[in-house]
Design a protein around this motif. Structure first.
Motif, mmCIF file in Angstrom:
data_model
loop_
_atom_site.group_PDB
_atom_site.id
_atom_site.type_symbol
_atom_site.label_atom_id
_atom_site.label_comp_id
_atom_site.label_asym_id
_atom_site.label_seq_id
_atom_site.Cartn_x
_atom_site.Cartn_y
_atom_site.Cartn_z
ATOM 1 N N ALA A 158 12.765 7.764 1.941
ATOM 2 C CA ALA A 158 11.960 7.541 0.843
ATOM 3 C C ALA A 158 10.628 6.876 0.979
ATOM 4 N N GLN A 159 10.194 6.115 2.062
ATOM 5 C CA GLN A 159 9.004 5.824 2.407
ATOM 6 C C GLN A 159 8.097 7.010 3.022
ATOM 7 N N ASP A 160 8.680 8.002 3.849
ATOM 8 C CA ASP A 160 8.051 9.224 4.277
ATOM 9 C C ASP A 160 7.767 9.949 2.963
ATOM 10 N N ARG A 161 8.524 10.169 2.048
ATOM 11 C CA ARG A 161 8.422 11.097 0.784
ATOM 12 C C ARG A 161 7.174 10.347 0.140
ATOM 13 N N ALA A 162 7.136 8.928 -0.038
ATOM 14 C CA ALA A 162 5.978 8.546 -0.744
ATOM 15 C C ALA A 162 4.685 8.728 0.079
ATOM 16 N N PHE A 163 4.740 8.570 1.350
ATOM 17 C CA PHE A 163 3.510 8.852 1.937
ATOM 18 C C PHE A 163 2.972 10.099 1.982
ATOM 19 N N GLU A 190 3.434 12.303 -0.478
ATOM 20 C CA GLU A 190 2.931 12.529 -1.782
ATOM 21 C C GLU A 190 1.475 11.765 -1.884
ATOM 22 N N ALA A 191 1.358 10.839 -1.285
ATOM 23 C CA ALA A 191 0.193 9.912 -1.221
ATOM 24 C C ALA A 191 -1.053 11.007 -0.625
ATOM 25 N N SER A 197 6.680 13.997 8.484
ATOM 26 C CA SER A 197 7.533 13.412 7.087
ATOM 27 C C SER A 197 7.957 14.621 6.167
ATOM 28 N N ASN A 202 11.784 15.363 4.814
ATOM 29 C CA ASN A 202 12.077 15.507 3.314
ATOM 30 C C ASN A 202 12.359 16.928 2.867
#
Length: 202
Positions: free
Chosen positions: A116-121, A123-124, A197, A201
């Motif tokens: 989840a943290q990797d996906r958020a990164f 996407e950012a 990352s 994902n």
């Protein structure tokens, strides 16, 4: 741009009696980026891109905030963050809370394994800002993985995936602006933190 002084100079630069407007934008405004980067519409606007930290600027950052003093810690910090401001800021916040640089590095490594943290990164960073951009990035990861290539090779790999050379040129250029490449002389390599990352994902 490599340092804050350059950004400040851009803000205050210009000529007397000439209006200067600075728009801070992100990948959500792809239409604006396309016109700025491809020159399809006449404009005096010029994009100023904020850069990821390299080893040198990360060392300067660490000295300014008085954290991560040793070379091995700085090397590990760069390896875990890739110089991405979002991840460097996360390291800073962790250090403020923990006060122990080695524990911060352990926590960063744990976070890198969190989907989840990797996906958020990812996407950012903007690589998922639209479907063609994401497809272009995946084409590059499929074709090159961690190997070196040049910008024309990137355009070719994306064009083979989407069957449109002009669009592929725009995608490769915009991915370059998004900082997804590390440079080694005239060659490029996909920045490993983001590449891993995205791979994690799918």
């Amino acid at each position: 741009m490599g340092k804050p002084s350059v950004y400040k100079q851009e803000l205050t630069g210009g000529r007397p009696r000439e209006r200067r407007v600075v728009i801070v934008t992100d990948p959500a405004q792809l239409t604006l980026w396309r016109s700025l980067l491809t020159g399809t519409e006449p404009t005096s606007a010029a994009p100023v891109v904020l850069r990821r930290h390299d080893h040198r600027s990360l060392r300067g950052w660490a000295q300014r905030i008085n954290m991560f003093h040793t070379e091995d810690r700085l090397d590990r910090l760069y390896e875990l963050t890739g110089g991405w401001p979002l991840l460097v800021d996360r390291a800073h916040r962790l250090h403020e809370g923990l006060g122990d640089p080695d524990e911060v590095l352990r926590r960063l490594a744990d976070l890198r394994a969190d989907r989840a943290q990797d996906r958020a990164f990812a996407e950012a960073t903007g690589v998922y800002a639209d479907q063609p951009l994401a497809a272009g990035y995946r084409a590059l990861t499929d074709e090159f993985k961690g190997d070196l290539f040049d910008l024309e090779g990137a355009v070719t790999a994306v064009a083979l995936k989407i069957d449109d050379e002009d669009e592929a040129r725009w995608i490769a250029g915009f991915l370059d602006v998004l900082q997804v490449f590390d440079r080694e002389d005239t060659q490029l390599r996909l920045e490993p933190v983001l590449r891993e990352s995205v791979a994690l994902n799918g």
